[in-house]
Design a protein around this motif. Structure first.
Motif, short mmCIF file in Angstrom:
data_model
loop_
_atom_site.label_atom_id
_atom_site.label_comp_id
_atom_site.label_asym_id
_atom_site.label_seq_id
_atom_site.Cartn_x
_atom_site.Cartn_y
_atom_site.Cartn_z
N ALA A 21 0.83 -1.21 0.00
CA ALA A 21 0.00 0.00 0.00
C ALA A 21 0.87 1.26 0.00
CB ALA A 21 -0.92 0.00 1.22
N LEU A 81 -2.66 3.38 8.29
CA LEU A 81 -3.88 2.88 7.65
C LEU A 81 -3.49 2.49 6.23
CD1 LEU A 81 -6.97 2.51 7.26
CD2 LEU A 81 -7.13 4.97 6.82
N SER A 82 -3.83 1.27 5.85
CA SER A 82 -3.38 0.75 4.55
C SER A 82 -4.47 -0.05 3.86
CB SER A 82 -2.18 -0.19 4.73
OG SER A 82 -1.35 0.21 5.78
N VAL A 83 -4.64 0.21 2.58
CA VAL A 83 -5.57 -0.58 1.77
C VAL A 83 -4.81 -0.97 0.49
CG1 VAL A 83 -7.74 -0.55 0.46
CG2 VAL A 83 -7.63 0.54 2.70
N GLN A 88 -8.52 0.08 -3.35
CA GLN A 88 -8.71 1.46 -2.87
C GLN A 88 -9.90 2.12 -3.57
OE1 GLN A 88 -4.88 3.46 -3.23
NE2 GLN A 88 -3.94 2.07 -1.76
N GLY A 89 -10.45 3.12 -2.93
CA GLY A 89 -11.56 3.86 -3.53
C GLY A 89 -12.90 3.16 -3.39
N GLN A 90 -12.96 2.15 -2.53
CA GLN A 90 -14.23 1.42 -2.33
C GLN A 90 -14.79 1.65 -0.93
OE1 GLN A 90 -13.75 -2.77 -3.27
NE2 GLN A 90 -12.38 -2.32 -4.97
N GLY A 91 -14.20 2.58 -0.22
CA GLY A 91 -14.70 2.88 1.13
C GLY A 91 -14.10 2.03 2.23
N ILE A 92 -13.13 1.19 1.91
CA ILE A 92 -12.58 0.26 2.91
C ILE A 92 -11.80 1.02 4.00
CG2 ILE A 92 -11.00 -1.70 3.27
CD1 ILE A 92 -11.86 -2.64 0.40
N GLY A 93 -11.00 2.00 3.59
CA GLY A 93 -10.25 2.79 4.57
C GLY A 93 -11.19 3.50 5.54
N THR A 94 -12.25 4.07 5.00
CA THR A 94 -13.22 4.78 5.84
C THR A 94 -13.91 3.81 6.80
OG1 THR A 94 -13.55 6.33 4.03
CG2 THR A 94 -15.21 6.35 5.76
N ASP A 117 -3.56 13.69 5.50
CA ASP A 117 -4.21 14.66 4.61
C ASP A 117 -5.61 14.99 5.13
OD1 ASP A 117 -5.58 15.89 2.43
OD2 ASP A 117 -4.01 15.10 1.12
N SER A 119 -8.11 16.36 3.79
CA SER A 119 -9.24 16.10 2.89
C SER A 119 -9.68 14.63 2.98
CB SER A 119 -8.91 16.47 1.45
OG SER A 119 -7.83 15.70 1.00
N TYR A 120 -8.76 13.75 3.41
CA TYR A 120 -9.14 12.35 3.60
C TYR A 120 -9.74 12.13 4.99
CZ TYR A 120 -9.26 7.34 3.75
OH TYR A 120 -9.71 6.05 3.88
N TYR A 121 -9.04 12.55 6.03
CA TYR A 121 -9.46 12.21 7.39
C TYR A 121 -10.70 12.99 7.86
CZ TYR A 121 -5.44 9.23 7.56
OH TYR A 121 -4.55 8.23 7.28
N ARG A 123 -13.36 13.16 6.35
CA ARG A 123 -14.56 12.36 6.05
C ARG A 123 -14.88 11.35 7.16
NH1 ARG A 123 -13.96 10.14 0.29
NH2 ARG A 123 -12.53 11.81 -0.17
C1 LIG Z 1 -5.28 6.30 2.21
C2 LIG Z 1 -5.95 4.95 1.99
C3 LIG Z 1 -5.87 4.13 3.26
C4 LIG Z 1 -7.41 5.18 1.62
O1 LIG Z 1 -8.08 3.94 1.55
P1 LIG Z 1 -9.37 3.75 0.63
O2 LIG Z 1 -9.99 2.47 1.03
O3 LIG Z 1 -9.01 3.94 -0.78
O4 LIG Z 1 -10.23 4.98 1.13
P2 LIG Z 1 -11.78 5.23 0.88
O5 LIG Z 1 -12.26 4.32 -0.18
O6 LIG Z 1 -12.44 5.18 2.20
O7 LIG Z 1 -11.79 6.72 0.37
C5 LIG Z 1 -11.35 6.97 -0.93
C6 LIG Z 1 -11.33 8.44 -1.18
O8 LIG Z 1 -10.25 9.03 -0.45
C7 LIG Z 1 -9.43 9.77 -1.33
N1 LIG Z 1 -8.06 9.65 -0.85
C8 LIG Z 1 -7.32 8.54 -0.76
N2 LIG Z 1 -6.09 8.84 -0.29
C9 LIG Z 1 -6.09 10.17 -0.07
C10 LIG Z 1 -5.10 11.07 0.40
N3 LIG Z 1 -3.88 10.68 0.77
N4 LIG Z 1 -5.45 12.37 0.48
C11 LIG Z 1 -6.68 12.81 0.13
N5 LIG Z 1 -7.64 11.99 -0.33
C12 LIG Z 1 -7.34 10.69 -0.43
C13 LIG Z 1 -9.62 9.09 -2.67
O9 LIG Z 1 -9.29 9.97 -3.70
C14 LIG Z 1 -11.11 8.77 -2.64
O10 LIG Z 1 -11.83 9.95 -2.93
P3 LIG Z 1 -13.34 9.87 -3.56
O11 LIG Z 1 -14.18 9.12 -2.58
O12 LIG Z 1 -13.72 11.32 -3.65
O13 LIG Z 1 -13.19 9.17 -4.85
C15 LIG Z 1 -5.30 4.15 0.83
O14 LIG Z 1 -5.32 4.98 -0.31
C16 LIG Z 1 -3.88 3.72 1.11
O15 LIG Z 1 -3.64 2.64 1.64
N6 LIG Z 1 -2.91 4.55 0.70
C17 LIG Z 1 -1.51 4.24 0.89
C18 LIG Z 1 -1.11 4.33 2.34
C19 LIG Z 1 -1.44 5.69 2.96
O16 LIG Z 1 -1.14 6.73 2.39
N7 LIG Z 1 -2.07 5.63 4.15
C20 LIG Z 1 -2.50 6.84 4.84
C21 LIG Z 1 -1.44 7.42 5.66
S1 LIG Z 1 -1.23 6.59 7.21
#
Ligand SMILES: CC(C)(COP(=O)(O)OP(=O)(O)OC[C@H]1O[C@@H](n2cnc3c(N)ncnc32)[C@H](O)[C@@H]1OP(=O)(O)O)[C@@H](O)C(=O)NCCC(=O)NCCS
Length: 170
Positions: A21, A81-83, A88-94, A117, A119-121, A123
């Motif tokens: 990831a 947090l890793s997917v 990715q993009g399927q809501g699994i991280g959330t 980031d 914009s991610y957290y 949500r």
């Molecule tokens: C970050 C991560 C865990 C997200 O997991 P995910 O299952 O894809 O997340 P979700 O499906 O819940 O959310 C996806 C959304 O988050 C956005 N997103 C993903 N990573 C992002 C980031 N670093 N910054 C901002 N937005 C991000 C995607 O663009 C997507 O947006 P959308 O819903 O508008 O299309 C995954 O991308 C990952 O493993 N990344 C590599 C490791 C990492 O950077 N971990 C976080 C730091 S600890």
């Protein structure tokens, strides 16, 4: 998809999942998988808060919250947090975050802190930690150091976040 507590039989898969990831991550130091190994062996490890997401009989996501301190208040540090990229993009991280927050609340924690980031957290409910007067132990732009409070009655905990030594921050 199932979200469940990580078991020792998962350790090897989780190691490779984290490595995979973070290979394509925007911000990575390349040793996130070793950080998890070290945290599992530390006093900060909370088995109930090391979770895996399982889909198609494969571990596709992992999240870890460990004990940290702000003054004498025990808080949680969300990291990493890793997917898997293909999932990715399927809501699994959330979902992993939300399930972790539910368990954290049951265990009696009030705050979870994350560096990442906004914009991610955001949500998952995180907002700048400065509103709770939780300060980072390193230089970072305010918006990237975030916290989530699980209680409406929590008091502000003015202090510097102290991570487990495995993070190599002190
Ligand atoms: C970050 C991560 C865990 C997200 O997991 P995910 O299952 O894809 O997340 P979700 O499906 O819940 O959310 C996806 C959304 O988050 C956005 N997103 C993903 N990573 C992002 C980031 N670093 N910054 C901002 N937005 C991000 C995607 O663009 C997507 O947006 P959308 O819903 O508008 O299309 C995954 O991308 C990952 O493993 N990344 C590599 C490791 C990492 O950077 N971990 C976080 C730091 S600890």
């Amino acid at each position: 998809m199932i979200i469940r507590q990580e078991e020792s039989k998962d350790y090897e898969s989780v190691y490779h999942l984290i490595q995979h990831a973070f290979q394509t991550a925007e911000h990575a130091d390349g040793n996130e998988q070793d950080l998890v190994v070290n945290l599992r062996n530390s006093d900060s490890f909370i088995p109930e808060l090391s979770l895996v997401a399982v889909k198609d009989d494969t571990i596709v996501g992992h999240i870890l919250f460990t004990k940290a301190f702000v003054g004498d208040v025990e808080v949680l540090a969300l990291a990493p947090l890793s997917v898997l990229p293909a999932y990715q993009g399927q809501g699994i991280g959330t979902l992993l975050m939300k399930e972790g927050h539910k368990i954290a609340k049951i265990l009696g924690y009030t705050y979870s802190v994350v560096l990442g980031d906004p914009s991610y957290y955001e949500r998952a409910g995180y907002t700048t930690a400065s509103i709770y007067v939780i300060k980072p132990p390193f230089e970072i732009e305010d918006a990237y150091f975030m916290a989530l409070c699980f209680s409406n009655e929590a008091k502000l905990i003015d202090g510097i976040m102290k991570y487990d030594d495995a993070f190599g921050l002190s």
